[in-house]
Design an enzyme around this catalytic site. Structure first.
Site, PDB file in Angstrom:
ATOM      1  N   SER A 158       0.840  -1.194   0.000  1.00  0.00           N
ATOM      2  CA  SER A 158       0.000   0.000   0.000  1.00  0.00           C
ATOM      3  C   SER A 158       0.880   1.251   0.000  1.00  0.00           C
ATOM      4  CB  SER A 158      -0.966  -0.043   1.192  1.00  0.00           C
ATOM      5  OG  SER A 158      -2.000   0.904   1.050  1.00  0.00           O
ATOM      6  N   GLU A 253      -9.953  -4.562  -5.745  1.00  0.00           N
ATOM      7  CA  GLU A 253      -9.605  -3.416  -4.903  1.00  0.00           C
ATOM      8  C   GLU A 253      -9.600  -2.111  -5.700  1.00  0.00           C
ATOM      9  OE1 GLU A 253      -5.542  -2.716  -3.580  1.00  0.00           O
ATOM     10  OE2 GLU A 253      -4.993  -4.699  -4.348  1.00  0.00           O
ATOM     11  N   HIS A 283      -7.344  -5.706  -0.906  1.00  0.00           N
ATOM     12  CA  HIS A 283      -6.131  -4.906  -0.765  1.00  0.00           C
ATOM     13  C   HIS A 283      -5.085  -5.645   0.084  1.00  0.00           C
ATOM     14  CE1 HIS A 283      -3.832  -1.226  -0.727  1.00  0.00           C
ATOM     15  NE2 HIS A 283      -3.954  -1.050   0.580  1.00  0.00           N
TER      16      HIS A 283
END
Length: 308
Positions: A158, A253, A283
């Site tokens: 991320s 996602e 995710h």
């Protein structure tokens, strides 16, 4: 660019639902707690480790390296000359070495390497480029310790995937040696919230929403950092001479097109890129390591790529 086959093509495993459920619980807490403090927000995301089974035959050690605290993951029998510099996710504001140590340990064990998971400075107290600077400082400390640059892999998920990509870009700006490899799980790169999948996958992503990202962008960039700054938003970076790059993301996602766009950009610059898009996955689906076959298969694929 090599695009690896998607996992979970015949349907996702029952175990993979646990990550979706965890994200849905967080989303409900965030939506129903209007006065959510930064401290409580961070405590929620420190539950991230719950999705990951504790790996066997791994020890941990805390250390301050290059002025940055973190946790070493030390698989038994691992090659100590090979180091994964792991940058945790959480929008630059939440997440920690503690929330990510199990995931980093699973990857390190599969790759036969060690990993150092950074507790880098977080936003909003420390806006960009503090996080990149901390990663560069740890990289330099590893070099001073005698680890070869080519034996260091920057890796993250991320926002940490953003940092895993940005750190080599920062090193290149400074004329320093680059890591041998870069691995990014569901990287969040787009500081303009311009991606199409942010809207098309809004109904299938259990965690990442446009409003959530807007708040995190405000925290890390503040009022003075241009969202097109390459070290903050690598979608605007020059990838000439960039190391081998492995990227994955889940198909449902909202950030999936961050992965596809950066893969295409790096490929156009001549970078050796591998992209995996996992059908039906949320995710940072490798967080399910040890609990779901999709995560374990993906980590095994990364290990094969790492040794290639």
């Amino acid at each position: 660019m090599t695009t690896a086959p998607s996992t979970g093509a015949a349907g996702t495993s029952a175990a993979s639902d646990a990550l979706r459920a965890l994200y849905a619980d967080w989303s409900e807490i965030i939506a129903t707690t209007p006065e959510l403090t930064t401290r409580l927000f961070r405590s929620i995301f420190d539950e991230w480790h719950q999705a990951t089974r504790e790996p066997e035959d791994v020890t941990y050690r805390e250390e301050v390296l290059g002025g940055v605290p973190g946790i070493w993951t030390l698989p038994i029998g691992a090659d100590s000359s090979k180091v994964l510099l792991y940058m945790h996710g959480g929008g630059f504001a939440v997440g920690s070495a503690a929330s990510h140590r199990k995931l980093a340990a699973h990857v390190a064990k599969a790759l036969g390497a060690t990993a150092f998971v950074l507790d880098y400075r977080r936003a909003p107290e420390h806006p960009h480029p503090a996080q990149v600077e901390d990663g560069v400082a740890v990289f330099a400390a590893l070099i001073e310790r005698g680890v070869a640059a080519a034996d260091i892999t920057t890796i993250g998920d991320s926002a940490g995937g953003n940092l895993a990509i940005a750190i080599p870009l920062a090193l290149r700006e400074q004329g320093l040696a680059l890591p041998g490899r870069v691995i990014a799980f569901s990287p969040w790169l787009d500081m303009e919230n311009a991606g199409e999948s942010l809207k098309t996958n809004a109904g299938t992503d259990a965690l990442v929403t446009e409003p959530l990202l807007e708040g995190m962008i405000a925290g890390v960039l503040g009022e003075h950092i241009d969202p097109r700054t390459p070290l903050a938003n690598p979608l605007y970076a020059d990838f000439a001479g960039f190391p081998r790059l492995y990227i994955n993301a889940g198909s449902v996602e909202t950030l999936v097109d961050n992965a596809t766009r950066i893969a295409e950009k790096a490929k156009a610059a001549g970078v050796d890129v591998t992209l995996t898009l996992a059908e039906g996955m949320q995710h940072v689906y490798p967080f399910m390591a040890g609990n779901a076959p999709e995560a374990d298969q993906e980590i095994a694929a990364i290990a094969k790529w790492y040794r290639g």
